[in-house]
Design a protein around this motif. Structure first.
Motif, PDB file in Angstrom:
ATOM      1  N   PHE A   1      -9.279  12.971   2.798  1.00 18.18           N
ATOM      2  CA  PHE A   1      -9.227  11.849   3.734  1.00 18.18           C
ATOM      3  C   PHE A   1      -7.986  11.003   3.459  1.00 18.18           C
ATOM      4  CE2 PHE A   1     -13.786  12.791   3.140  1.00 18.18           C
ATOM      5  CZ  PHE A   1     -14.161  13.044   4.460  1.00 18.18           C
ATOM      6  N   ARG A   2      -7.360  10.526   4.528  1.00 17.90           N
ATOM      7  CA  ARG A   2      -6.174   9.677   4.397  1.00 17.90           C
ATOM      8  C   ARG A   2      -6.628   8.219   4.266  1.00 17.90           C
ATOM      9  NH1 ARG A   2      -1.233  11.711   5.993  1.00 17.90           N
ATOM     10  NH2 ARG A   2      -0.588   9.652   6.735  1.00 17.90           N
ATOM     11  N   LEU A   3      -6.402   7.640   3.104  1.00 17.79           N
ATOM     12  CA  LEU A   3      -6.791   6.262   2.859  1.00 17.79           C
ATOM     13  C   LEU A   3      -5.561   5.454   2.452  1.00 17.79           C
ATOM     14  CD1 LEU A   3     -10.088   6.857   0.816  1.00 17.79           C
ATOM     15  CD2 LEU A   3      -9.892   6.209   3.229  1.00 17.79           C
ATOM     16  N   PRO A   4      -5.505   4.184   2.826  1.00 19.69           N
ATOM     17  CA  PRO A   4      -4.315   3.365   2.544  1.00 19.69           C
ATOM     18  C   PRO A   4      -4.203   2.988   1.067  1.00 19.69           C
ATOM     19  CG  PRO A   4      -6.037   2.004   3.492  1.00 19.69           C
ATOM     20  CD  PRO A   4      -6.544   3.421   3.550  1.00 19.69           C
ATOM     21  N   ARG A   5      -2.987   2.590   0.685  1.00 25.32           N
ATOM     22  CA  ARG A   5      -2.695   2.054  -0.654  1.00 25.32           C
ATOM     23  C   ARG A   5      -2.257   0.600  -0.464  1.00 25.32           C
ATOM     24  NH1 ARG A   5      -4.668   7.081  -0.811  1.00 25.32           N
ATOM     25  NH2 ARG A   5      -4.163   8.211  -2.743  1.00 25.32           N
ATOM     26  N   PRO A   6      -3.209  -0.337  -0.403  1.00 27.23           N
ATOM     27  CA  PRO A   6      -2.876  -1.724  -0.059  1.00 27.23           C
ATOM     28  C   PRO A   6      -1.833  -2.334  -0.990  1.00 27.23           C
ATOM     29  CG  PRO A   6      -5.244  -1.395  -0.052  1.00 27.23           C
ATOM     30  CD  PRO A   6      -4.641  -0.162  -0.645  1.00 27.23           C
ATOM     31  N   MET A   7      -0.877  -3.040  -0.415  1.00 25.57           N
ATOM     32  CA  MET A   7       0.181  -3.796  -1.099  1.00 25.57           C
ATOM     33  C   MET A   7       1.259  -2.898  -1.721  1.00 25.57           C
ATOM     34  SD  MET A   7      -0.860  -6.922  -0.554  1.00 25.57           S
ATOM     35  CE  MET A   7      -0.013  -8.048  -1.643  1.00 25.57           C
ATOM     36  N   LYS A   8       1.084  -1.602  -1.668  1.00 25.78           N
ATOM     37  CA  LYS A   8       2.049  -0.714  -2.317  1.00 25.78           C
ATOM     38  C   LYS A   8       3.430  -0.888  -1.689  1.00 25.78           C
ATOM     39  CE  LYS A   8       2.756   4.053  -3.852  1.00 25.78           C
ATOM     40  NZ  LYS A   8       2.185   5.425  -3.905  1.00 25.78           N
ATOM     41  N   GLY A   9       4.421  -1.062  -2.533  1.00 28.30           N
ATOM     42  CA  GLY A   9       5.791  -1.217  -2.090  1.00 28.30           C
ATOM     43  C   GLY A   9       6.193  -2.649  -1.794  1.00 28.30           C
ATOM     44  N   ARG A  10       5.246  -3.569  -1.793  1.00 34.81           N
ATOM     45  CA  ARG A  10       5.577  -4.966  -1.531  1.00 34.81           C
ATOM     46  C   ARG A  10       6.028  -5.653  -2.821  1.00 34.81           C
ATOM     47  NH1 ARG A  10       1.123  -7.597   2.614  1.00 34.81           N
ATOM     48  NH2 ARG A  10       0.987  -5.842   4.080  1.00 34.81           N
TER      49      ARG A  10
ATOM     50  N   SER B   1      -9.589  -5.157   0.303  1.00 40.09           N
ATOM     51  CA  SER B   1     -10.469  -5.295   1.454  1.00 40.09           C
ATOM     52  C   SER B   1     -10.154  -4.250   2.532  1.00 40.09           C
ATOM     53  CB  SER B   1     -10.350  -6.704   2.039  1.00 40.09           C
ATOM     54  OG  SER B   1     -11.181  -6.849   3.159  1.00 40.09           O
ATOM     55  N   GLY B   2      -8.875  -4.049   2.820  1.00 39.92           N
ATOM     56  CA  GLY B   2      -8.495  -3.078   3.840  1.00 39.92           C
ATOM     57  C   GLY B   2      -8.868  -1.658   3.457  1.00 39.92           C
ATOM     58  N   LEU B   3      -8.754  -1.339   2.182  1.00 39.37           N
ATOM     59  CA  LEU B   3      -9.141  -0.008   1.703  1.00 39.37           C
ATOM     60  C   LEU B   3     -10.643   0.192   1.888  1.00 39.37           C
ATOM     61  CD1 LEU B   3      -8.721   2.659   0.208  1.00 39.37           C
ATOM     62  CD2 LEU B   3      -8.782   1.375  -1.953  1.00 39.37           C
ATOM     63  N   LYS B   4     -11.409  -0.811   1.557  1.00 40.60           N
ATOM     64  CA  LYS B   4     -12.860  -0.742   1.723  1.00 40.60           C
ATOM     65  C   LYS B   4     -13.213  -0.542   3.205  1.00 40.60           C
ATOM     66  CE  LYS B   4     -14.950  -4.579   1.810  1.00 40.60           C
ATOM     67  NZ  LYS B   4     -15.377  -5.939   1.438  1.00 40.60           N
TER      68      LYS B   4
END
Length: 357
Positions: free
Chosen positions: A198-207, A215-218
């Protein structure tokens, strides 16, 4: 310095005796802990009122058991410490009032311990870690990166702008029907799953900066579950989602920790150690990533033994001893603090990174 520690901030009722002058591995003289997992399991999380009543019912027995194991009396103690916050206020009050009463009756110094500092200083209980060190503090209610400069002095580099990592683990485990407590159950399921399904995000990565967001990952996990065929999730679905979620958390934390290490080495060049503490620090995938990051940057990696990552009284007793050795005590009119930041001077997080690396 022999100190009694009492921990009642959440759902463990615990007491421990620590001898700060003993060698590593011999510092804990007595330890007693009662988990309330069975009392809260039916609710899928901790019920504060039930937790407080359980602490009240069992704290005297836990203190007695720890003292008996240590083979000491109150006359042998140099001080009595208790978690003064942060935590569920009902439980914190039980521990603080018990410690205050014992300190008053037996004429011993009272030390109110910041629960988070208890986690932060635990590595010095199990290892001789020198200040300053870089700390990743990850638990059910907190997710922070700090520089621990000395006892009572921490500098925050980053924090979560929404959910803590442990909270996200528990909520995702509940979505997947993995039971309570969620963190260990999800980690176990992830071992058998395919993290790349499954494609899931990596929040804040690269910032820029060292802040976290989960929260967004959840939410992404919940949306993925809703897109699967109606009905109960298959065992493979659960395992693959658990593996994908855990991998996303580890990747997101890895991105933040590499930025933090560079900042740490630039501003605190004398620091030599990366430390992980808190309940989520027991996650082995996270530990392996942190170990690799430390090696890559020429740091030593230290994490407490697994049983001292979760809430325990040994860390409270140890932190009390560290403060007592520096002459720090608290008056008996200390008021429990449901919120107690480790770095009171840290700027409010904006989501873009409170500190730019």
């Amino acid at each position: 310095m022999r100190v009694l520690g009492i921990e009642t901030s959440c759902d463990e009722t615990a007491a421990a005796i620590v001898d700060s002058h003993a060698p590593c591995g011999e510092r804990i003289r007595g330890e007693s802990i009662l988990s309330q997992l069975d009392e809260h399991r039916a609710y899928g999380g901790v019920v504060p009122e039930i937790a407080a009543r359980s602490h009240l019912d069992h704290i005297d027995r836990m203190v007695h058991e720890a003292m008996t194991q240590a083979g000491c009396t109150f006359a042998d103690l140099d001080g009595i410490a208790a978690t003064g916050g942060p935590g569920l206020i009902g439980g914190v009050i039980v521990g603080v009032m018990t410690a205050k009463t014992l300190a008053m009756v037996h004429k011993r110094p009272f030390i109110a311990v910041n629960h988070l500092e208890g986690h932060a200083l635990t590595p010095r209980l199990s290892h001789d870690v020198a200040f300053p060190y870089l700390l990743l503090l990850v638990s059910g209610g907190h997710c922070q990166i700090l520089v621990v400069e000395d006892v009572g002095r921490c500098h925050r580099l980053g924090t979560t702008i929404d959910d803590a990592a442990g909270e996200a683990f528990d909520k995702v485990a509940k979505m997947l029907g993995l039971g309570y407590p969620g963190g260990p159950a999800l980690e176990q399921a992830a071992v058998l799953g395919k993290a790349d399904r499954f494609r899931l995000p990596r929040p804040m990565k690269g910032r820029p900066g060292c802040d976290f967001s989960f929260s967004g990952l959840k939410t992404s996990v919940r949306q993925t579950v809703e897109k699967l065929p109606p009905g109960s999730l298959s065992e493979q679905d659960r395992q693959d989602l658990a593996a994908g979620f855990q991998a996303a958390v580890v990747d997101a934390v890895s991105d933040r920790i590499h930025l933090a290490i560079r900042l740490f080495q630039d501003r605190w060049p004398q620091g030599r150690t990366l430390v992980a503490a808190g309940g989520v620090a027991a996650n082995m995938a996270l530990r392996h990533m942190l170990q690799d990051a430390a090696i890559q940057h020429g740091l030593e990696f230290v994490a407490p033994p697994l049983r001292w990552c979760t809430d325990n009284a040994a860390m409270i007793a140890w932190t009390g001893a560290e403060h007592l050795e520096r002459g720090h005590t608290d008056p008996l009119d200390f008021r429990p603090r449901p919120r107690w930041p480790l770095d009171p001077n840290a700027p409010k997080s904006t989501g873009a990174g409170a500190v730019k690396a």
